[in-house]
Design a protein around this motif. Sequence first.
Motif, PDB file in Angstrom:
ATOM      1  N   PRO A 186       0.825  -1.213   0.000  1.00 46.75           N
ATOM      2  CA  PRO A 186       0.000   0.000   0.000  1.00 46.75           C
ATOM      3  C   PRO A 186       0.859   1.263   0.000  1.00 46.75           C
ATOM      4  O   PRO A 186       1.979   1.241   0.478  1.00 46.75           O
ATOM      5  CB  PRO A 186      -0.784  -0.126   1.305  1.00 46.75           C
ATOM      6  N   VAL A 237      -0.288   3.365   5.231  1.00 49.16           N
ATOM      7  CA  VAL A 237      -1.117   2.548   6.113  1.00 49.16           C
ATOM      8  C   VAL A 237      -1.612   3.442   7.240  1.00 49.16           C
ATOM      9  O   VAL A 237      -0.818   4.114   7.900  1.00 49.16           O
ATOM     10  CB  VAL A 237      -0.309   1.361   6.682  1.00 49.16           C
ATOM     11  N   GLU A 238      -2.940   3.464   7.426  1.00 52.73           N
ATOM     12  CA  GLU A 238      -3.497   4.213   8.560  1.00 52.73           C
ATOM     13  C   GLU A 238      -3.495   3.302   9.773  1.00 52.73           C
ATOM     14  O   GLU A 238      -3.928   2.152   9.703  1.00 52.73           O
ATOM     15  CB  GLU A 238      -4.921   4.643   8.236  1.00 52.73           C
ATOM     16  N   LEU A 239      -2.990   3.823  10.861  1.00 54.46           N
ATOM     17  CA  LEU A 239      -2.867   3.014  12.064  1.00 54.46           C
ATOM     18  C   LEU A 239      -4.061   3.248  12.983  1.00 54.46           C
ATOM     19  O   LEU A 239      -4.817   4.213  12.825  1.00 54.46           O
ATOM     20  CB  LEU A 239      -1.562   3.354  12.779  1.00 54.46           C
ATOM     21  N   SER A 240      -4.199   2.360  13.969  1.00 51.25           N
ATOM     22  CA  SER A 240      -5.379   2.411  14.825  1.00 51.25           C
ATOM     23  C   SER A 240      -5.433   3.709  15.630  1.00 51.25           C
ATOM     24  O   SER A 240      -6.501   4.206  15.927  1.00 51.25           O
ATOM     25  CB  SER A 240      -5.395   1.207  15.754  1.00 51.25           C
ATOM     26  N   ASP A 241      -4.264   4.285  15.963  1.00 53.88           N
ATOM     27  CA  ASP A 241      -4.299   5.528  16.741  1.00 53.88           C
ATOM     28  C   ASP A 241      -4.433   6.753  15.847  1.00 53.88           C
ATOM     29  O   ASP A 241      -4.280   7.878  16.323  1.00 53.88           O
ATOM     30  CB  ASP A 241      -3.046   5.630  17.618  1.00 53.88           C
ATOM     31  N   GLY A 242      -4.708   6.535  14.565  1.00 53.79           N
ATOM     32  CA  GLY A 242      -4.904   7.655  13.656  1.00 53.79           C
ATOM     33  C   GLY A 242      -3.630   8.112  12.982  1.00 53.79           C
ATOM     34  O   GLY A 242      -3.665   8.999  12.127  1.00 53.79           O
ATOM     35  N   ARG A 259       1.500   5.484   8.466  1.00 51.78           N
ATOM     36  CA  ARG A 259       2.802   4.844   8.344  1.00 51.78           C
ATOM     37  C   ARG A 259       3.121   4.627   6.867  1.00 51.78           C
ATOM     38  O   ARG A 259       2.246   4.254   6.089  1.00 51.78           O
ATOM     39  CB  ARG A 259       2.768   3.499   9.063  1.00 51.78           C
ATOM     40  N   PHE A 286      10.077   1.481   8.474  1.00 53.95           N
ATOM     41  CA  PHE A 286       8.730   2.058   8.589  1.00 53.95           C
ATOM     42  C   PHE A 286       8.845   3.444   9.203  1.00 53.95           C
ATOM     43  O   PHE A 286       9.495   3.628  10.231  1.00 53.95           O
ATOM     44  CB  PHE A 286       7.846   1.171   9.469  1.00 53.95           C
ATOM     45  N   ARG A 301      -0.879  10.989  14.760  1.00 50.63           N
ATOM     46  CA  ARG A 301      -2.120  11.664  14.377  1.00 50.63           C
ATOM     47  C   ARG A 301      -2.020  13.177  14.545  1.00 50.63           C
ATOM     48  O   ARG A 301      -2.430  13.928  13.668  1.00 50.63           O
ATOM     49  CB  ARG A 301      -3.224  11.093  15.253  1.00 50.63           C
ATOM     50  N   GLY A 360      -0.686  -6.199  -1.948  1.00 47.15           N
ATOM     51  CA  GLY A 360       0.181  -5.600  -0.932  1.00 47.15           C
ATOM     52  C   GLY A 360      -0.385  -5.790   0.458  1.00 47.15           C
ATOM     53  O   GLY A 360       0.009  -5.103   1.382  1.00 47.15           O
ATOM     54  N   GLN A 420      -3.065  -4.857   1.475  1.00 52.03           N
ATOM     55  CA  GLN A 420      -3.660  -3.591   1.902  1.00 52.03           C
ATOM     56  C   GLN A 420      -5.137  -3.718   2.225  1.00 52.03           C
ATOM     57  O   GLN A 420      -5.737  -2.773   2.727  1.00 52.03           O
ATOM     58  CB  GLN A 420      -3.447  -2.534   0.809  1.00 52.03           C
ATOM     59  N   ASN A 460      -6.941  -4.896   6.287  1.00 50.30           N
ATOM     60  CA  ASN A 460      -5.590  -4.483   5.911  1.00 50.30           C
ATOM     61  C   ASN A 460      -4.636  -5.149   6.898  1.00 50.30           C
ATOM     62  O   ASN A 460      -4.762  -4.969   8.106  1.00 50.30           O
ATOM     63  CB  ASN A 460      -5.509  -2.951   6.009  1.00 50.30           C
ATOM     64  N   ASN A 499      -1.395  -4.675   7.013  1.00 55.60           N
ATOM     65  CA  ASN A 499      -0.225  -3.852   7.282  1.00 55.60           C
ATOM     66  C   ASN A 499      -0.385  -3.047   8.563  1.00 55.60           C
ATOM     67  O   ASN A 499       0.599  -2.609   9.137  1.00 55.60           O
ATOM     68  CB  ASN A 499       0.001  -2.863   6.133  1.00 55.60           C
ATOM     69  N   ASP A 500      -1.644  -2.795   8.950  1.00 55.48           N
ATOM     70  CA  ASP A 500      -1.841  -1.899  10.093  1.00 55.48           C
ATOM     71  C   ASP A 500      -1.756  -2.666  11.403  1.00 55.48           C
ATOM     72  O   ASP A 500      -1.496  -3.873  11.433  1.00 55.48           O
ATOM     73  CB  ASP A 500      -3.151  -1.124   9.942  1.00 55.48           C
ATOM     74  N   ASP A 501      -1.958  -1.951  12.513  1.00 59.18           N
ATOM     75  CA  ASP A 501      -1.750  -2.565  13.831  1.00 59.18           C
ATOM     76  C   ASP A 501      -3.062  -2.921  14.510  1.00 59.18           C
ATOM     77  O   ASP A 501      -3.097  -3.092  15.718  1.00 59.18           O
ATOM     78  CB  ASP A 501      -0.926  -1.620  14.702  1.00 59.18           C
ATOM     79  N   ALA A 502      -4.165  -2.990  13.748  1.00 58.74           N
ATOM     80  CA  ALA A 502      -5.435  -3.400  14.340  1.00 58.74           C
ATOM     81  C   ALA A 502      -5.681  -4.865  13.980  1.00 58.74           C
ATOM     82  O   ALA A 502      -5.631  -5.231  12.812  1.00 58.74           O
ATOM     83  CB  ALA A 502      -6.562  -2.521  13.800  1.00 58.74           C
ATOM     84  N   ASP A 531     -10.658   3.074  17.815  1.00 61.62           N
ATOM     85  CA  ASP A 531      -9.504   3.437  16.986  1.00 61.62           C
ATOM     86  C   ASP A 531      -9.934   3.967  15.618  1.00 61.62           C
ATOM     87  O   ASP A 531     -11.125   4.145  15.366  1.00 61.62           O
ATOM     88  CB  ASP A 531      -8.534   2.246  16.859  1.00 61.62           C
ATOM     89  N   GLY A 532      -9.005   4.236  14.775  1.00 64.00           N
ATOM     90  CA  GLY A 532      -9.292   4.858  13.483  1.00 64.00           C
ATOM     91  C   GLY A 532      -9.478   3.865  12.363  1.00 64.00           C
ATOM     92  O   GLY A 532      -9.500   4.240  11.197  1.00 64.00           O
ATOM     93  N   ILE A 533      -9.560   2.578  12.688  1.00 66.09           N
ATOM     94  CA  ILE A 533      -9.629   1.559  11.651  1.00 66.09           C
ATOM     95  C   ILE A 533     -11.036   0.982  11.604  1.00 66.09           C
ATOM     96  O   ILE A 533     -11.550   0.518  12.623  1.00 66.09           O
ATOM     97  CB  ILE A 533      -8.618   0.436  11.949  1.00 66.09           C
TER      98      ILE A 533
END
Lengths: 502, 288
Positions: free
Chosen positions: A394, A397-402, A405, A460, A465, B128, B130, B137, B139-142, B238-240
């Motif tokens: 991608p 990458v949007e992370l959970s805390d906003g 990355r 990375f 946020r 990817g 994604q 996705n 790649n993310d941390d959720a 969270d934002g996901i």
Amino acid sequence: MDVTATERAKKAPAEAAPGVEQLDVAAVNAAETRPLYAVREKIYAKRAYGTYRTVKWIVMAVTLGIYYLLPWLRWDRGPYLPDQAVLIDFPDRRFLFFFLEIWPQEFYFVTGLLILASLALFLVTALAGRVWCGYTCPQTVWTDLMIAVERFWQGDRNARMRLDKAPWSLHKIWLKSATHITWLAISVATGGAFVFYFRDAPTLMGEFLTFSAPAIAYIFVGIFTATTYLLGAIAREQVCIYMCPWPRIQGAMFDQYSLLVSYREWRGEPRGPHKKGESWDNRGDCIDCKQCVAVCPTGIDIRDGAQLECIQCALCIDACNTIMDRIGRPRGLIDYDTIDNLEAEAEGKPTKLKLLRPRVLLYAGLIVLVSLIMLIALLNRTVLEVNILRDRNPIFVELSDGGVRNGYTVKILNKLHEPGKFQLGLEGLPDASLKIVGFEQAANPAISVLPDDLRALRVFVTVPRESIAKLTGPVTDFEFTVTDLNDGSTVRNDTTFRSPEK
Amino acid sequence: MSRPEIDDVTGVETTGHEWDGIKELNKPLPKWWLWVLYATIIWSVAYWIAMPSWPLVADYTKGLLGYSQRAVVANSIANARAAQSQYLDRIAATDLAGIKADPDLLQFALAGGQAAFGDNCAPCHGRGAQGAVGYPNLNDDAWLWGGTLDDIHHTLNVGIRSGHPDTRDNAMPAFGRDELLEPAQISDVTDYVLSLAGLDANTEAAERGKEIFAEQCAACHGEDGKGDTELGSPNLTDGIWLYGGTRDDITDVIRNSRSGVMPAWDGRLSPETIKQLAVFVHSLGGGQ
């Protein structure tokens, strides 16, 4: 003169001048005997003595010396790299050339060297014709060597012709096989020297002696043995006349001001045998002894004028000068001269050497220019190079805390001959944090890279946020910095950080 | 036949062919050329005998040497397998953390995992990793079911609602479709969920929704809405957002529920491949 006329008459019936034998030899490409198709006429090149012959021996010794000995030259590059001065290292993809070490992506240095070589070739051709062909071309050098071998075993021109006409005998078989065996030995040595450029020479030599060298080494020795034997010993002048494109190109490269091996027709004609005591008035200096034809390695007659077959080896100059000395006429009936001067001399006008001509200046200028570019590139050659590859899938990458990355592959090329330690950082990205895969624990890890090696890192970069608002938009420019911990120097590489459209 | 014409200049016969007054001389080929031709003829006949060459109605001539390109390919594949086996054996014998710690094995697992991912996972998760709406996705941390190496490995093995006996499974009620909540209540809960994630929400409605959330949702999503990887319930703060983070998306999920499916790879892929996949996915950047 120490030999009487009667004695000479017994030995050689035809005399060009007192003491000078008229040889029975004709140019192989003479106009009257030039058929559409013809079998090759064997050329028995006679030994020449003189300045140019000496120069050719020296050039042969130097060029062959370089070719055979260069792989054995050592060059200290420290414990991690091969110590061979010139090595084309395919397994490690390096071209080692004394102080220079070329990586595959720096192949433009080799391109530059080749361009310089061609321009130098053009320059000497504009100045003095086919100097390359006559003195330094491998085909010429090896052919010269092979002819010298033939002469060593079988004798000079006349002896060789007699031997070829003679019926087969034990003696003839012995001389012929000795010649061919020597040729083959030289060919094997040529092929052997070639492969030494691709692998550590002493090691490979050991492997050859114990028959444990890689198969490809034997194959290439075989190929070069075959081509050296075929082209140098057997085909000889036919390579120059029929196979090589250079004679065709040359015609466009010299002009009326280039110094070419030429016959001074105004001085030599009318030619004809000269008897002792006869006047030199109303006749040319050429006594038609045909020595110039007999020594010619391509078997032509320089008196026919400039021709494609002439490799301008200048041996006819030596042969003619020897004769001129003997008959007491001035040297230089055949000499290096320009077409313009030949005409001026014939008309009795003064001659001049015009070296600085547009084409000469152009070639010289280009040589200086390319050399300068190469020199600048060489001086600016970095020993540390960094390549950054941004992840494309991608893109971010949007992370959970906003936070957002981005992923990168950072490649560090350590061109030094010792291990390097580097530190990775970034500049121009607000509050960004950096994480290197495999170095998650350390805060500012020192990344070691082996000498003369490349290390690829997964990196990375995360912008939290709160700081995304500070980015300049969906695409933010920033720099990766790679600092060499040994000397403190830093390499910067531009890249971008991508974030979602707001 | 008339006698062949002789060319004046060369004294050679002509072939009788003439173009614009230029006649073709009849020059025989060099002898060695002819020998080369004979040699190629002999070579081709020998080739027919030795190698597969002639097509027959239902078959083809096999040749004495028994050469077959298929056999060569099969052999190459077997050789490649054999070359990999030393790594595969070590991967089978090493636990996941051990694979990650061993640079050699890690490199092999990442390459192998990437290949297996492209073949098996990319159709849903993307090339990817994604993801897409409904497909996480990676790649993310959720992580719905946990992002440690072992969690990922277990999810890969058993799948989600896959029919595997140990499959990961959960069910969110369809509060609207099954009429468990009134539309107005659903709207209130939506506002509350939006407020949990820090998104724009009606504060009064969110206040009302908070009570409903505590009664209906907190059992799985937790009182703070942070979810629970044991139950596979997503973190709502969270934002996901797997199914989208707009008001309409969230309302839709509360009303109709969602139950995505992932196949169990246990039995479909070798244990070594699944281990490599786990290491690969864990290394994408969000692994815990």
